[in-house]
Design a protein around this motif. Structure first.
Motif, PDB file in Angstrom:
ATOM      1  N   VAL A  40      -2.803   5.894   5.427  1.00 46.30           N
ATOM      2  CA  VAL A  40      -1.991   5.289   4.366  1.00 46.30           C
ATOM      3  C   VAL A  40      -2.438   5.789   2.997  1.00 46.30           C
ATOM      4  O   VAL A  40      -1.612   6.165   2.154  1.00 46.30           O
ATOM      5  CB  VAL A  40      -2.065   3.746   4.437  1.00 46.30           C
ATOM      6  CG1 VAL A  40      -1.413   3.122   3.201  1.00 46.30           C
ATOM      7  CG2 VAL A  40      -1.382   3.229   5.688  1.00 46.30           C
ATOM      8  N   GLN A  53       6.676  -7.516   1.119  1.00 52.10           N
ATOM      9  CA  GLN A  53       6.256  -6.545   2.123  1.00 52.10           C
ATOM     10  C   GLN A  53       7.105  -6.616   3.386  1.00 52.10           C
ATOM     11  O   GLN A  53       7.327  -5.609   4.048  1.00 52.10           O
ATOM     12  CB  GLN A  53       4.786  -6.788   2.476  1.00 52.10           C
ATOM     13  CG  GLN A  53       3.834  -6.609   1.296  1.00 52.10           C
ATOM     14  CD  GLN A  53       2.450  -7.147   1.605  1.00 52.10           C
ATOM     15  OE1 GLN A  53       2.299  -8.239   2.122  1.00 52.10           O
ATOM     16  NE2 GLN A  53       1.430  -6.366   1.300  1.00 52.10           N
ATOM     17  N   LEU A  80       3.707   0.778  -0.742  1.00 51.50           N
ATOM     18  CA  LEU A  80       2.891   1.107   0.425  1.00 51.50           C
ATOM     19  C   LEU A  80       1.419   0.790   0.194  1.00 51.50           C
ATOM     20  O   LEU A  80       0.686   0.503   1.147  1.00 51.50           O
ATOM     21  CB  LEU A  80       3.060   2.590   0.775  1.00 51.50           C
ATOM     22  CG  LEU A  80       4.464   3.020   1.217  1.00 51.50           C
ATOM     23  CD1 LEU A  80       4.462   4.495   1.604  1.00 51.50           C
ATOM     24  CD2 LEU A  80       4.966   2.171   2.374  1.00 51.50           C
ATOM     25  N   LEU A 120      -1.363  -6.008   4.138  1.00 49.28           N
ATOM     26  CA  LEU A 120      -0.345  -6.411   5.100  1.00 49.28           C
ATOM     27  C   LEU A 120      -0.815  -6.225   6.539  1.00 49.28           C
ATOM     28  O   LEU A 120      -0.639  -7.122   7.378  1.00 49.28           O
ATOM     29  CB  LEU A 120       0.933  -5.599   4.862  1.00 49.28           C
ATOM     30  CG  LEU A 120       2.069  -5.816   5.882  1.00 49.28           C
ATOM     31  CD1 LEU A 120       2.552  -7.261   5.838  1.00 49.28           C
ATOM     32  CD2 LEU A 120       3.223  -4.850   5.598  1.00 49.28           C
ATOM     33  N   MET A 121      -1.390  -5.091   6.838  1.00 49.01           N
ATOM     34  CA  MET A 121      -1.775  -4.816   8.228  1.00 49.01           C
ATOM     35  C   MET A 121      -2.790  -5.836   8.741  1.00 49.01           C
ATOM     36  O   MET A 121      -2.582  -6.447   9.798  1.00 49.01           O
ATOM     37  CB  MET A 121      -2.298  -3.386   8.341  1.00 49.01           C
ATOM     38  CG  MET A 121      -2.518  -2.923   9.772  1.00 49.01           C
ATOM     39  SD  MET A 121      -4.153  -3.398  10.402  1.00 49.01           S
ATOM     40  CE  MET A 121      -4.323  -2.329  11.794  1.00 49.01           C
ATOM     41  N   CYS A 129       3.833  -2.176  10.340  1.00 49.43           N
ATOM     42  CA  CYS A 129       3.790  -1.464   9.059  1.00 49.43           C
ATOM     43  C   CYS A 129       4.620  -0.194   9.125  1.00 49.43           C
ATOM     44  O   CYS A 129       5.322   0.160   8.164  1.00 49.43           O
ATOM     45  CB  CYS A 129       2.345  -1.139   8.689  1.00 49.43           C
ATOM     46  SG  CYS A 129       1.362  -2.599   8.272  1.00 49.43           S
ATOM     47  N   GLU A 134       7.880   0.283   6.795  1.00 52.48           N
ATOM     48  CA  GLU A 134       7.933   1.399   5.842  1.00 52.48           C
ATOM     49  C   GLU A 134       9.324   2.026   5.825  1.00 52.48           C
ATOM     50  O   GLU A 134       9.837   2.397   4.758  1.00 52.48           O
ATOM     51  CB  GLU A 134       6.887   2.451   6.187  1.00 52.48           C
ATOM     52  CG  GLU A 134       6.890   3.626   5.215  1.00 52.48           C
ATOM     53  CD  GLU A 134       5.879   4.693   5.567  1.00 52.48           C
ATOM     54  OE1 GLU A 134       6.060   5.838   5.118  1.00 52.48           O
ATOM     55  OE2 GLU A 134       4.904   4.386   6.291  1.00 52.48           O
ATOM     56  N   TYR A 177       0.237  -2.386   1.636  1.00 53.40           N
ATOM     57  CA  TYR A 177       0.106  -2.501   3.087  1.00 53.40           C
ATOM     58  C   TYR A 177      -1.361  -2.642   3.507  1.00 53.40           C
ATOM     59  O   TYR A 177      -1.632  -3.023   4.652  1.00 53.40           O
ATOM     60  CB  TYR A 177       0.712  -1.277   3.769  1.00 53.40           C
ATOM     61  CG  TYR A 177       2.217  -1.325   3.899  1.00 53.40           C
ATOM     62  CD1 TYR A 177       2.988  -2.193   3.119  1.00 53.40           C
ATOM     63  CD2 TYR A 177       2.886  -0.492   4.787  1.00 53.40           C
ATOM     64  CE1 TYR A 177       4.354  -2.230   3.224  1.00 53.40           C
ATOM     65  CE2 TYR A 177       4.270  -0.526   4.905  1.00 53.40           C
ATOM     66  CZ  TYR A 177       5.000  -1.386   4.121  1.00 53.40           C
ATOM     67  OH  TYR A 177       6.363  -1.436   4.232  1.00 53.40           O
TER      68      TYR A 177
END
Length: 606
Positions: A445, A384, A462, A468-469, A504, A508, A465
């Motif tokens: 998202v 990521q 994606l 991830l966030m 993020c 991206e 994510y």
């Protein structure tokens, strides 16, 4: 309510666009259809090429008897195409369409075109990426990372990405976050995988060494403590052996004389295993064993990710690959059964991973990962924090002492984080306003992924994510609290949530660059063909044919279809024109027999 537009404005202000690359213009299909009065009955998505479109014609331009549904134009990745289902026209291509509508000469053959326009810029073979903003870093790490980037004259993206993954490696299973307010079944372990992409000589390895130095100091201290403990343990074992020997003699004498048996000496406990934080090149079994002894998780540092990826692709390594996929989750167990070692069950395998990789090696790996090959199992999507910044053309001599105070602060942060216990990991939640931001970000998202206009591989990337966030938000909160020396709360504030969302957005753009290496091969092949024309490797007489291109076996141009696609792109951008014959094209012509004149101005283009 924090809207998606608010988040978008924040992200754009936090990460300005790079101006080092140009966006490539696409073929204007609608303008082409209008110019030549080509009647389209239906436009529909091209299922086999996500983001592409099929333009069904009312009749074939080569044979009006071939009516609706027989012939169609296609457009994908900015490259046009043509096909007809009938036998009489099934060999026709876009080049034939161009030839039909090209100006016809009165002579038997069209010679050199004198009225050449300036060739249009092909644009970047890679899409632009966001510039990294130092304000996205947690306050506790910022000065240290900026100092490394300035002293080494590298993009700030490099040490920032390595620092974030190193921060994740110092936490791993020691803390978690519950991203949703009520869904207690959704908990995220903040371990991360990442990498830095750059050509040889871009100082990837020195950056990794500098950023990870505080963690290596911790690991060295643990090794030294374990070595001292081992010496003391050996001495205690020797003393205990004497105590046991004396007990045996006394017990034997007491037994013979009918006396009370002496109390047996307590057995020594097994020596504690050496604590591990970092690990490099290790076998699958050794890594699994290390995780059994270190339930907090490990950080894997690899100088070259390509070697690690190649190792997982070898036949017979399927178990190791599955293990790594589980270790990315950070919250799953893994059982290994071996005849000699027996069954080893690790309740939780958790691994953070960071390394460097060259663009060419990444492209090679990506071609398999996004094209339904054996590597298409989501492994690459787990990276990521993968950054591929544009190298700066400027360079300054910087010779100054490292910022010792900044490094000491980072060492304190890591030192406090690694002392947290995985037996009872701290559970964080979002503050109310940060929770609202997360929900709005999450919604945007999901809608982006569900629109269906992304390549499947990028959409899968994606989708990860979602973890991830909150992971980034938690790590930033932990870093700043550790710097303060007080675990003030188990709440992630709005500021850290905003930083995570902006990260993020930034990542991206880098993900799109990474996946574009395979998603847009025609544009990359066209740019490569231009360079080969300029070097005189093909088209020395000012003309070129498709077969003269693919017979060289150049990567990306090694088949008729790939070479023809690159030629079409160059035609659209006025780098090439087809030399046409007046009147109808002979039937049964050999594929690749058409010749294309090279724009005389092309050689003067930078």
């Amino acid at each position: 309510m924090i809207s998606g537009e608010t988040l978008k404005r924040f992200s754009e202000s936090s990460a300005p666009q790079s101006e080092t690359e140009e966006n490539s213009p696409d073929f204007d299909m609608e303008g082409f259809l209008s110019k030549y009065s080509l009647d389209v009955t239906r436009r529909k998505p091209w299922q086999s090429h996500p983001g592409g479109t099929i333009f069904e014609l009312s009749r074939c331009p080569f044979n009006s008897d071939h009516n609706a549904g027989s012939a169609a134009f296609t457009l994908a990745g900015g490259v046009p195409g043509f096909s007809c289902k009938h036998n009489g026209c099934n060999t026709k291509t876009m080049a034939d369409v161009y030839a039909m509508h090209a100006p016809q000469a009165s002579s038997e053959r069209v010679g050199v075109h004198e009225d050449w326009p300036d060739p249009l810029p092909l644009g970047a073979t890679l899409p632009p990426v966001e510039l990294f903003d130092e304000n996205l870093l947690p306050t506790s790490l910022r000065k240290y990372i900026v100092d490394i980037a300035e002293r080494m004259q590298v993009p700030l993206d490099y040490p920032a990405a390595v620092a974030v993954v190193s921060l994740a490696g110092s936490v791993n299973r020691r803390a978690m976050i519950q991203p949703k307010a009520r869904d207690t079944g959704f908990k995220v372990v903040p371990n991360l995988w990442g990498g830095i992409v750059g050509r040889p000589g871009h100082r990837k390895s020195p950056v990794m060494e500098a950023v990870a130095r505080p963690l290596k100091d911790i690991q060295k201290r643990w090794f030294d403590e374990h070595a001292a403990a081992t010496i003391a343990y050996k001495k205690e074992c020797e003393l205990n052996a004497l105590r046991v020997s004396a007990w045996k003699q006394n017990a034997t004498s007491a037994f013979r004389n009918g006396h009370t048996q002496p109390e047996r000496p307590e057995e020594l406990q097994e020596q504690k295993k050496c604590r591990r934080l970092l690990i490099g090149d290790a076998t699958f079994e050794a890594l699994h064993k290390a995780m059994e002894e270190n339930p907090e998780g490990l950080l894997v540092l690899r100088d070259e990710l390509s070697g690690w990826l190649a190792q997982l692709d070898k036949p017979g390594r399927e178990g190791e690959r599955a293990f790594c996929l589980e270790a990315w989750n950070g919250n799953s167990g893994f059982i290994v059964d071996r005849i000699e070692r027996g069954t080893i069950n690790v309740p939780y395998v958790c691994m953070s991973l960071v390394g460097g990789i060259q663009p060419a090696r990444l492209r090679s790996y990506m071609s398999d990962s996004v094209d339904s090959g054996p590597g298409d199992d989501g492994l690459i999507q787990r990276f990521q924090v993968l950054v591929w910044p544009d190298p700066s053309s400027d360079w300054d001599m910087v010779d100054r002492e490292p910022d010792v105070d900044a490094e000491k602060q980072v060492s304190r942060v890591y030192g406090r984080l690694v002392e947290l216990s995985a037996d009872q990991p701290i559970l964080f939640r979002f503050a109310p306003d940060a929770q609202e931001l997360f929900f709005e970000w999450y919604r945007e998202v999901e809608l982006k992924i569900r629109r269906g206009d992304l390549h499947d591989a990028l959409a899968a990337h994606l989708s990860k994510y979602v973890s991830l966030m909150p992971s980034l938000a938690l790590l930033f909160a932990l870093a700043d609290q550790a710097a303060a020396g007080v675990w003030s709360s188990q709440v992630v504030c709005l500021d850290h949530a905003k930083k995570a969302a902006a990260w993020c957005h930034y990542l991206e753009s880098h993900a799109r660059r990474v996946y574009s290496t395979v998603v847009s091969p025609q544009r990359r092949a066209a740019a490569d063909l231009v360079e080969r024309i300029k070097r005189g490797e093909v088209g020395k007489d000012g003309t070129v044919a498709v077969r003269e291109i693919y017979r060289h076996g150049w990567s990306g141009l090694d088949t008729h279809d790939r070479a023809a696609a690159a030629v079409l792109v160059l035609q659209d951008h006025d780098w090439l024109r087809e030399l046409v014959v007046s009147g109808p094209r002979p039937s049964g012509g050999r594929r690749g027999s058409a010749r294309y004149q090279i724009n005389p101005k092309a050689a003067r283009r930078a």
